[in-house]
Structures are given as structure tokens and as C-alpha cells.
Design a protein around this motif. Structure first.
Motif, mmCIF file in Angstrom:
data_model
loop_
_atom_site.group_PDB
_atom_site.id
_atom_site.type_symbol
_atom_site.label_atom_id
_atom_site.label_comp_id
_atom_site.label_asym_id
_atom_site.label_seq_id
_atom_site.Cartn_x
_atom_site.Cartn_y
_atom_site.Cartn_z
ATOM 1 N N GLY A 112 -14.874 13.515 -0.280
ATOM 2 C CA GLY A 112 -13.467 13.498 0.083
ATOM 3 C C GLY A 112 -12.597 12.800 -0.935
ATOM 4 N N ALA A 113 -13.213 12.092 -1.897
ATOM 5 C CA ALA A 113 -12.437 11.404 -2.926
ATOM 6 C C ALA A 113 -11.666 12.417 -3.767
ATOM 7 C CB ALA A 113 -13.348 10.571 -3.822
ATOM 8 N N VAL A 114 -10.432 12.072 -4.101
ATOM 9 C CA VAL A 114 -9.623 12.933 -4.959
ATOM 10 C C VAL A 114 -10.088 12.765 -6.400
ATOM 11 C CG1 VAL A 114 -7.649 12.874 -3.400
ATOM 12 C CG2 VAL A 114 -7.851 11.129 -5.166
ATOM 13 N N ALA A 115 -9.531 13.550 -7.316
ATOM 14 C CA ALA A 115 -9.903 13.477 -8.728
ATOM 15 C C ALA A 115 -9.761 12.050 -9.243
ATOM 16 C CB ALA A 115 -9.048 14.435 -9.552
ATOM 17 N N GLU A 116 -10.607 11.646 -10.189
ATOM 18 C CA GLU A 116 -10.758 10.255 -10.575
ATOM 19 C C GLU A 116 -9.440 9.583 -10.965
ATOM 20 O OE1 GLU A 116 -12.895 6.671 -11.279
ATOM 21 O OE2 GLU A 116 -13.289 8.493 -10.126
ATOM 22 N N GLU A 117 -8.621 10.255 -11.754
ATOM 23 C CA GLU A 117 -7.365 9.638 -12.185
ATOM 24 C C GLU A 117 -6.471 9.338 -10.995
ATOM 25 O OE1 GLU A 117 -3.593 10.493 -15.215
ATOM 26 O OE2 GLU A 117 -5.344 11.815 -15.216
ATOM 27 N N GLU A 118 -6.345 10.282 -10.082
ATOM 28 C CA GLU A 118 -5.546 10.059 -8.885
ATOM 29 C C GLU A 118 -6.208 9.046 -7.960
ATOM 30 O OE1 GLU A 118 -3.712 12.506 -5.046
ATOM 31 O OE2 GLU A 118 -4.568 13.599 -6.741
ATOM 32 N N PHE A 119 -7.538 9.067 -7.902
ATOM 33 C CA PHE A 119 -8.267 8.132 -7.055
ATOM 34 C C PHE A 119 -7.957 6.693 -7.443
ATOM 35 C CE2 PHE A 119 -11.948 5.521 -6.023
ATOM 36 C CZ PHE A 119 -12.183 5.854 -4.699
ATOM 37 N N LEU A 120 -7.989 6.401 -8.736
ATOM 38 C CA LEU A 120 -7.723 5.043 -9.204
ATOM 39 C C LEU A 120 -6.287 4.620 -8.934
ATOM 40 C CD1 LEU A 120 -9.662 5.053 -12.592
ATOM 41 C CD2 LEU A 120 -10.305 3.891 -10.471
ATOM 42 N N GLN A 121 -5.368 5.582 -8.845
ATOM 43 C CA GLN A 121 -3.978 5.250 -8.560
ATOM 44 C C GLN A 121 -3.717 5.099 -7.067
ATOM 45 O OE1 GLN A 121 -0.909 7.345 -10.969
ATOM 46 N NE2 GLN A 121 -2.627 8.361 -11.954
ATOM 47 N N ARG A 122 -4.567 5.673 -6.240
ATOM 48 C CA ARG A 122 -4.367 5.597 -4.791
ATOM 49 C C ARG A 122 -5.160 4.474 -4.130
ATOM 50 N NH1 ARG A 122 -1.532 9.156 -2.149
ATOM 51 N NH2 ARG A 122 -0.807 11.050 -3.204
ATOM 52 N N ALA A 171 0.837 -1.207 0.000
ATOM 53 C CA ALA A 171 0.000 0.000 0.000
ATOM 54 C C ALA A 171 0.868 1.253 0.000
ATOM 55 C CB ALA A 171 -0.929 -0.007 1.213
ATOM 56 N N ALA A 172 1.979 1.208 0.745
ATOM 57 C CA ALA A 172 2.902 2.339 0.756
ATOM 58 C C ALA A 172 3.516 2.550 -0.627
ATOM 59 C CB ALA A 172 4.006 2.109 1.793
ATOM 60 N N LEU A 173 3.836 1.448 -1.337
ATOM 61 C CA LEU A 173 4.382 1.561 -2.686
ATOM 62 C C LEU A 173 3.360 2.189 -3.626
ATOM 63 C CD1 LEU A 173 6.621 0.905 -4.752
ATOM 64 C CD2 LEU A 173 5.558 -1.350 -5.045
ATOM 65 N N ALA A 174 2.099 1.775 -3.518
ATOM 66 C CA ALA A 174 1.053 2.365 -4.364
ATOM 67 C C ALA A 174 0.909 3.855 -4.080
ATOM 68 C CB ALA A 174 -0.274 1.649 -4.117
ATOM 69 N N ASP A 175 0.969 4.230 -2.800
ATOM 70 C CA ASP A 175 0.865 5.636 -2.433
ATOM 71 C C ASP A 175 2.072 6.422 -2.931
ATOM 72 O OD1 ASP A 175 -0.071 7.946 -1.290
ATOM 73 O OD2 ASP A 175 0.618 7.472 0.722
ATOM 74 N N PHE A 176 3.249 5.824 -2.845
ATOM 75 C CA PHE A 176 4.477 6.496 -3.278
ATOM 76 C C PHE A 176 4.472 6.755 -4.788
ATOM 77 C CE2 PHE A 176 8.893 6.187 -4.839
ATOM 78 C CZ PHE A 176 9.447 7.271 -4.163
ATOM 79 N N LEU A 177 3.952 5.809 -5.569
ATOM 80 C CA LEU A 177 3.956 5.942 -7.025
ATOM 81 C C LEU A 177 2.779 6.761 -7.549
ATOM 82 C CD1 LEU A 177 4.985 2.304 -8.069
ATOM 83 C CD2 LEU A 177 6.427 4.348 -7.955
ATOM 84 N N ALA A 178 1.797 7.033 -6.692
ATOM 85 C CA ALA A 178 0.644 7.825 -7.103
ATOM 86 C C ALA A 178 1.014 9.299 -7.134
ATOM 87 C CB ALA A 178 -0.527 7.595 -6.144
ATOM 88 N N PRO A 179 0.300 10.112 -7.915
ATOM 89 C CA PRO A 179 0.553 11.556 -7.901
ATOM 90 C C PRO A 179 0.181 12.142 -6.541
ATOM 91 C CG PRO A 179 -1.416 11.037 -9.173
ATOM 92 C CD PRO A 179 -0.763 9.737 -8.864
ATOM 93 N N GLY A 180 0.786 13.289 -6.241
ATOM 94 C CA GLY A 180 0.514 13.913 -4.957
ATOM 95 C C GLY A 180 1.537 13.510 -3.916
ATOM 96 N N PRO A 181 1.479 14.099 -2.727
ATOM 97 C CA PRO A 181 2.462 13.828 -1.681
ATOM 98 C C PRO A 181 2.290 12.443 -1.072
ATOM 99 C CG PRO A 181 0.742 15.271 -0.850
ATOM 100 C CD PRO A 181 0.492 15.123 -2.319
#
Length: 519
Positions: free
Chosen positions: A342-352, A50-60
Motif C-alpha cells: 500500500g506504500a506509495v512511490a518512494e519519493e512521495e512516501f518520504l514526503q508523506r 501532519a496536515a501541513l506535511a500532507d498538504f505540501l506532499a505531491p498528490g491530493p
């Protein structure tokens, strides 16, 4: 074979960790206040995948939430794959279920062992290029998702039927005891509402398939398919917790045939494959086997990968991303694609989103359902607001509290109550006042906003030759937040006469507005 002290310690630790995770799972529930008192997302805070998915997703990167996963990786570098053998709830479940379904042979196939590494490489490459599928194969997500969508609804249903039976029939000696225990279960161990999920059977079948693979080979999933095991294996390949002796003894060789992970071979102890079950300390009749922290000793073979397989996996992930992304956005194709507040924009949501289903578990109004293809080919198991099933409770912020990766941002109550999920739209061909001349006030009565987002206009209507004055509902777009309670409560059978569409979502403001679209 006798069980050693280390084996008993591992089994005890596994049982305690599983019990802790199940307790936290049961506490991921509304208990009368809009605040979860326990760290219910602890399991995913410990999840390196999960940390790897968060790290590779856009945003902090979510340092404040996911730092425990980095600690797990550092400990793995020192001690090896302790998480797989001692902590992982799916691994513990497989160990327990293996005794029930029967265990297959103990084998070592280098080709099969490489599959999990190739899968990790392909998934990581695809995530880096914008298509995150790690959550589909994350063992912790599989475990929580199966509990939430399949096991917990059945468990809750069974308990409700049990309590109903003893309450209705008043069995002498038993009914008083069962009835007296009901408040404890209701307040701590059961759901606020009976959970109902669309993909429950599908999710259960996948979980049972993983369990039944035990009949092929013990811990088949962990040894051959688990991408989290591959990530931890890479970190553990040079671990300084080492086994003595490193290789098989010439006069015995029992470790080679009995090792559950096939980690002890003629060419050495494969730290990347060893689950640290410590069973081998009980295999040896002469008690030669031990584990200790040692540096500067020959570590034996490391991860057994081949260049061609690595390049193929890498290319597969790189090619997969643009192929999936070339289609039009799912929210444009499907106006009923609604995400939680609270969901982020769709493209970022699918990556997070790691498809853990924690948000669905905690939803008070039963609004959140797992997606099949509504969100496109990579949206499987992501949460959707389905207002005909349930609504987003106006005074609830729990889904943002449990999300481990920031796919759903935590919102305080004032911001949440202003967050726009979508806008309600009337179907005048089905709405009772418009279609049949029957007055209906249900949608306006349930609208939760301070200034009602649904108002009435009095109009004259000719009905059966008689001029009658009726109230016709109208949505005030600037006040509607798309909570969906109007659609849920609509008395029209079948499809509701009022539907929520994803027009005007707050989360789209991030594309051309402030960093926080809910500000």
C-alpha cells in the motif's frame, strides 16, 4: 500561589485527553479481526503539522482524514494555543515528568523563543521542495514513536514477566487474582506478540533528553523548539480570547515571574507564546486576572521574529532540499529497501510519512522496523519490511488503516493479497539442497499465496559418491508478492538462504501506470 478553577479544569482535561490517547494507542493492535474498531489515528487527525506535511506532499490532500486538524487551527485563531496547554500529550507528559525530574528557572529569552519559528520555516521550505522532515520534530510523532518503539515493548515485556512469575510460583492470595486478570490484559492491554524494534534505545534517549530539558527551563521543548507550537503560535497571535489585564500590574508583577511560558511581559500579553494554562488566574491575590472573548482591543506584541532570521531559515530549507536529493535513489542503492503493502512511490512516501510508527505498532508479523540510514539521509524512522525479523501477514491490512497521511494507502484484502512488496531470491551458496544436498521444504510449506510462489524441481545430485534425487526450490516470479515469510522461517542460521529484494514492486507502477498502482 493557589490553583484556580480554570487550573483544575485544565489539569482534568489534560488527564482525560492523555488517558484517551493512551487507550487508543493500546487499541492500535490486532485483536482477532482484520479491522480496528476505534479511530486509533485520532491524535494525528488533530495534528496541524501532519496536515501541513500532507498538504505540501505531491498528490491530493486527505480532506476526509485530516479535516479535524483544520478545525484545530480555526479554534486556535479564536482561542489561542489551547491545544498546547490542554490537549497535547507530550505537553502533559512534560508537565507530569517535570515534577519528578525537577524544573528549571522561569526565563524569557527572545532568541530562544524564535528558534521554533525558524525551525518551522526551514522545515516547511524543505518540504515544499521535496524533503519532508516535519515528522522528525512533530511532538505528536515524537510521543507516539517513543511509546511504540521504546515504552510499549518494555511495558509488554514487564507484564509478561509478572504474569509468568505469579503463574510459575503460585503465591498464596496473589496468584489467583493475577491469573484471573490475565485475560483482560491479554485481550485489551497487551501486544499480540512481544514487540521488538531496532531503534528502541535511540528513540528512548531522545525522548528522555526532551524530558530532562525541563531541568533547564519549564516546558523548554514547547517554548523554544516545537514546530507545532510555532505553527499554532502564528495562528494564535491575533486570538480574540484575551487576558485582562494585558500587561503586568505595577504593584505586583507576579505574573511575569511565575508564568510558565513567559507570555506576560511589560509590553503586553504575547498570545503567540501563551499556552493558556490559566495559572495566572490564581497568581493574583486580588483576583484581577481573567480571560474573555474581546475584539477591538489592543492585542499587544505579536510573533517576535527578525527579518534576518526568517530569511536565513527560509534559505536553509531551500538549500537543504536539493543537497539531499542529488544522490541516487535509495531503492537503487539498497535492493533490500522494502516498504509495506500500500506504500506509495518512494519519493512521495518520504514526503508523506510523518514517522509516527503507528504502522509498526499494528504489524501482526513484526515485519515493520524503523529505518536508520537504509532509506537514505531523510528516511530516519520510516517503516521498513525486514523479513528476517518478521513477515507481512497475508490476511492483514491494518497498516493501511492506521496511516494518517496516505503514505500507506488503505487496501482491501483482495488488493492487498496481490500487492507486490518485492520478489524472493535464493542464495544457492546457503540454501541447504543446493549447498549441502540436504532436503528442505520449509519455504514452500509457509508460502501463503493460493498458487504457491515457491515450487520444487526434482533433480539427481551426487552426494558422497551416491546419486540421490532431491527437491530443489524455485521461485515463480509472477506469483511471488514478497511477503517475506520464507525468509523469516528459513532454518539456515544467520543470513537467510532466501532474501526478498525490491524488484517488481507494485508501487512503482505509479510512475508510468494507473493512478492507483494497486488496482
Amino acid at each position: 500561589m493557589k490553583a484556580s478553577t480554570w487550573t483544575y479544569a485544565r489539569r482534568t482535561t489534560q488527564s482525560l485527553c492523555l488517558a484517551l490517547f493512551l487507550w487508543l494507542f493500546l487499541q492500535t493492535e490486532y485483536r482477532g479481526i482484520d479491522q480496528l474498531p476505534y479511530p486509533v489515528s485520532l491524535l494525528f487527525r488533530l495534528d496541524p503539522l501532519a496536515a501541513l506535511a500532507d498538504f505540501l506532499a505531491p498528490g491530493p490532500f486527505g480532506w476526509g482524514v485530516l479535516w479535524p486538524a483544520l478545525v484545530v487551527l480555526l479554534l486556535t485563531v479564536v482561542f489561542g494555543r489551547f491545544f498546547c496547554g490542554w490537549v497535547c500529550p507530550l505537553g502533559t507528559t512534560l508537565d507530569g515528568c517535570g515534577k519528578l525530574v525537577g524544573r528549571g528557572r522561569r526565563t524569557y529569552s527572545p532568541a530562544w523563543r524564535r528558534v521554533k519559528y525558524h525551525l518551522l520555516i526551514a522545515l516547511s521550505a524543505a518540504t515544499l521542495f521535496g524533503v519532508q522532515l516535519l515528522g522528525l520534530f512533530d511532538p505528536l510523532a515524537i510521543f507516539l514513536r517513543s511509546l511504540t518503539l521504546a515504552v510499549y515493548p518494555a511495558y509488554n515485556f514487564g507484564l509478561n514477566r509478572l504474569f509468568d512469575f505469579f503463574y510459575e510460583y503460585q503465591v498464596p492470595g496473589l496468584s489467583p487474582l493475577v491469573n484471573a486478570s490475565y485475560p483482560v490484559f491479554r485481550n485489551h492491554l497487551m501486544a499480540f506478540h512481544q514487540p521488538i524494534f531496532a531503534l528502541g534505545l535511540f528513540t528512548l534517549l531522545i525522548f528522555l533528553t526532551i524530558v530532562l530539558l525541563e531541568k533547564v527551563e519549564r516546558r523548554f521543548w514547547c517554548k523554544n523548539l516545537c514546530p507545532l507550537g510555532a505553527l499554532l503560535g502564528l495562528c494564535a497571535s491575533r486570538a480574540i480570547l484575551q487576558r485582562t489585564p494585558q500587561t503586568l500590574c505595577a504593584d505586583c508583577r507576579s505574573c511575569g515571574s511565575l508564568c510558565r511560558s513567559g507570555a506576560v511581559r511589560d509590553d503586553g500579553h504575547r498570545r503567540s507564546e501563551c499556552l493558556l494554562c490559566m495559572d495566572c488566574t490564581g497568581f493574583c491575590p486580588d483576583e484581577r486576572v481573567s480571560f474573555g472573548l474581546r475584539r477591538g482591543v489592543d492585542v499587544g506584541p505579536v510573533v517576535d521574529l527578525q527579518r534576518r532570521g526568517v530569511l536565513t531559515a527560509l534559505a536553509s530549507g531551500v538549500v537543504l532540499a536539493p543537497v539531499v536529493r542529488i544522490g541516487p535513489p535509495a531503492w537503487q542503492n539498497n535492493p533490500y529497501l522494502l516498504r509495506p503493502p500500500g506504500a506509495v512511490a518512494e519519493e512521495e512516501f518520504l514526503q508523506r510519512c510523518v514517522r509516527c510508527a503507528e504502522c509498526m505498532k499494528v504489524c501482526i508479523g513484526l515485519a515493520l522496523q524503523p529505518a536508520l540510514f537504509q532509506a537514505g539521509p531523510v528516511g530516519l524512522w520510516t517503516p521498513l519490511v525486514v523479513p528476517r525479523f518478521g513477515y507481512c501477514e497475508y490476511n492483514c491490512t491494518l497498516c493501511g488503516q492506521v496511516c494518517p497521511t496516505g503514505a500507506i494507502a488503505p487496501l482491501d484484502l483482495p488488493r492487498k493479497q496481490k500487492a507486490v512488496i518485492g520478489i524472493a531470491v535464493f542464495d544457492k551458496n546457503r540454501c541447504l539442497p543446493f549447498a549441502k544436498g540436504i532436503e528442505c521444504l520449509v519455504c514452500e510449506e509457509h508460502c501463503p499465496t493460493g498458487d504457491k510462489a515457491i515450487v520444487f524441481e526434482d533433480k539427481d545430485m551426487l552426494i558422497d559418491g551416491e546419486l540421490r534425487r532431491l527437491k530443489f526450490p524455485r521461485v515463480v516470479d509472477r506469483l511471488c508478492i514478497g511477503c517475506g515469510i520464507c525468509e523469516t522461517k528459513c532454518p539456515v542460521e544467520g543470513a537467510s538462504a532466501i532474501r526478498v529484494i525490491n524488484e517488481g514492486e507494485s508501487r512503482r507502477k505509479r510512475l508510468d501506470g494507473p493512478a492507483d498502482p494497486y488496482a
